[in-house]
Motif scaffolding. Structure first.
Motif, short mmCIF file in Angstrom:
data_model
loop_
_atom_site.label_atom_id
_atom_site.label_comp_id
_atom_site.label_asym_id
_atom_site.label_seq_id
_atom_site.Cartn_x
_atom_site.Cartn_y
_atom_site.Cartn_z
N ALA A 99 0.85 -1.19 0.00
CA ALA A 99 0.00 0.00 0.00
C ALA A 99 0.89 1.24 0.00
O ALA A 99 1.73 1.40 0.88
CB ALA A 99 -0.93 0.01 1.21
N ASP A 100 0.70 2.09 -0.98
CA ASP A 100 1.54 3.29 -1.13
C ASP A 100 0.79 4.54 -0.66
O ASP A 100 -0.42 4.52 -0.45
CB ASP A 100 1.94 3.44 -2.60
CG ASP A 100 3.19 4.28 -2.78
OD1 ASP A 100 3.96 4.43 -1.81
OD2 ASP A 100 3.41 4.80 -3.90
N SER A 122 1.09 5.01 -12.00
CA SER A 122 1.00 3.59 -12.37
C SER A 122 1.68 2.70 -11.32
O SER A 122 2.04 1.56 -11.60
CB SER A 122 1.63 3.35 -13.74
OG SER A 122 2.99 3.76 -13.75
N TRP A 123 1.81 3.23 -10.09
CA TRP A 123 2.55 2.49 -9.07
C TRP A 123 1.93 1.13 -8.77
O TRP A 123 2.65 0.13 -8.61
CB TRP A 123 2.61 3.30 -7.76
CG TRP A 123 3.35 2.55 -6.68
CD1 TRP A 123 4.69 2.53 -6.46
CD2 TRP A 123 2.77 1.68 -5.68
NE1 TRP A 123 5.00 1.71 -5.39
CE2 TRP A 123 3.84 1.18 -4.90
CE3 TRP A 123 1.47 1.28 -5.37
CZ2 TRP A 123 3.64 0.29 -3.83
CZ3 TRP A 123 1.26 0.40 -4.32
CH2 TRP A 123 2.34 -0.08 -3.56
N VAL A 124 0.64 1.03 -8.71
CA VAL A 124 -0.02 -0.24 -8.34
C VAL A 124 0.39 -1.35 -9.30
O VAL A 124 0.82 -2.43 -8.87
CB VAL A 124 -1.55 -0.08 -8.30
CG1 VAL A 124 -2.23 -1.44 -8.17
CG2 VAL A 124 -1.95 0.81 -7.13
N VAL A 142 1.24 -11.52 -4.81
CA VAL A 142 1.31 -10.11 -4.42
C VAL A 142 0.20 -9.31 -5.08
O VAL A 142 -0.30 -9.66 -6.15
CB VAL A 142 2.69 -9.49 -4.75
CG1 VAL A 142 3.79 -10.19 -3.98
CG2 VAL A 142 2.96 -9.56 -6.25
N ALA A 143 -0.18 -8.23 -4.41
CA ALA A 143 -1.17 -7.29 -4.93
C ALA A 143 -0.85 -5.93 -4.33
O ALA A 143 0.04 -5.81 -3.47
CB ALA A 143 -2.58 -7.73 -4.58
#
Length: 292
Positions: A99-100, A122-124, A142-143
């Motif tokens: 989570a960013d 587009s980090w996700v 991962v997600a």
């Protein structure tokens, strides 16, 4: 004593009031899990292993009760120092969710170039693709998501949420967008009933002025942080001295980045650099909470 016995006896779990050790079996860390964690740590790169004396990942993850097969949400995973350990240790039956920070936070720092901020859009997908490469043949799926935009599918799925040196900036910019409150709300919603919130955070002396202990210097007060996390729907369970460093006694004008590994204030001053290196990395509180 054999290697497994040493690993189990070394588990450090402290009670909330006295911070005295409790029996290893109460940590939920079985001998097989301890062996798997040690193996995951040994498989990391030399650069990662070189930080173990400062970051104490084995004791930290044991303190939070993390075991293979769990779903763990890691706030601000960055370049993946902890993520690479976690995907290996959690294994194929576990899950790692990154989570960013929200997009609106990044321009507030004032020093990130426009290209960097644009890439954060587009980090996700970018981080998920990068983290998938760390999995190998038997790592955890991962997600990812951005705080404030957590998909419903993650609600009630996490066994543990980790904020490792990730709360100071959320707190620093709280007044400009409610970022600290939003991140804790997402953490609460992501956790299963009774799930664990684990915090490792640069600790300000209780005597530091509030305006300096707001996160802008990297530090937060323990009493303040416990109170605010409890207000967000968590019960304080325990504190550990795992990541304490009593040599770090910041003054009113000191920032945490004066210390290793950043050493931002002594790059042109060898004498000051030596002084900062003698202090070592920051004094960090290690706190465990449980979702109410």
């Amino acid at each position: 004593m054999n290697r497994v016995g040493l690993l189990v006896s070394a588990a450090l779990v402290l009670s909330a009031c006295s911070e005295t050790p409790v029996k290893p079996e109460t940590a939920g860390q079985s001998a097989p899990a301890a062996v798997q964690l040690e193996s995951a740590l040994e498989r990391q790169s030399a650069g990662t292993r070189g930080r173990y004396d400062h970051r104490h990942p084995r004791k930290t993850l044991e303190f939070f009760g993390i075991r293979p097969g769990m779903t763990v949400l890691e706030a601000l995973p960055g370049g993946g120092w902890y993520s690479k350990i976690l995907v290996d240790y959690l294994g194929p039956d576990g899950n790692l969710i990154g989570a960013d920070y929200p997009m609106a936070m990044w321009p507030m720092f004032g020093f990130f170039p426009e290209e960097f901020i644009e890439e954060k859009k587009s980090w996700v997908t970018d981080w998920t693709a990068t983290a998938n490469a760390w999995r190998g043949d038997s790592g955890a799926p991962v997600a990812a998501f951005v705080f404030g935009s957590m998909p419903d599918k993650f609600a009630g799925t996490a066994d543990v949420v980790l904020f490792i040196r990730a709360l100071h900036n959320l707190h620093r910019f709280e007044g400009q967008g409610g970022f600290f409150t939003t991140a804790l709300a997402d953490a609460h919603r992501a956790l299963k009933p009774g799930g664990i919130l684990g915090v490792v955070q640069h600790q300000a002396p209780e005597t530091m002025p509030d305006e300096r202990a707001d996160g802008s210097a990297g530090y937060l007060k323990k009493s303040q942080l416990i109170r605010k996390i409890e207000q967000a729907g968590f019960n304080f369970v325990a504190a550990s001295a795992i990541n304490n460093n009593p040599k770090d006694q910041p003054g009113a004008d000191d920032v945490v980045w004066r210390l290793p590994p950043s050493l931002v204030t002594s790059r042109e001053d060898p004498e000051l650099r030596e002084e900062m290196q003698a202090i070592g990395e920051s004094n960090r509180m290690t706190l465990k909470f449980r979702k109410r």
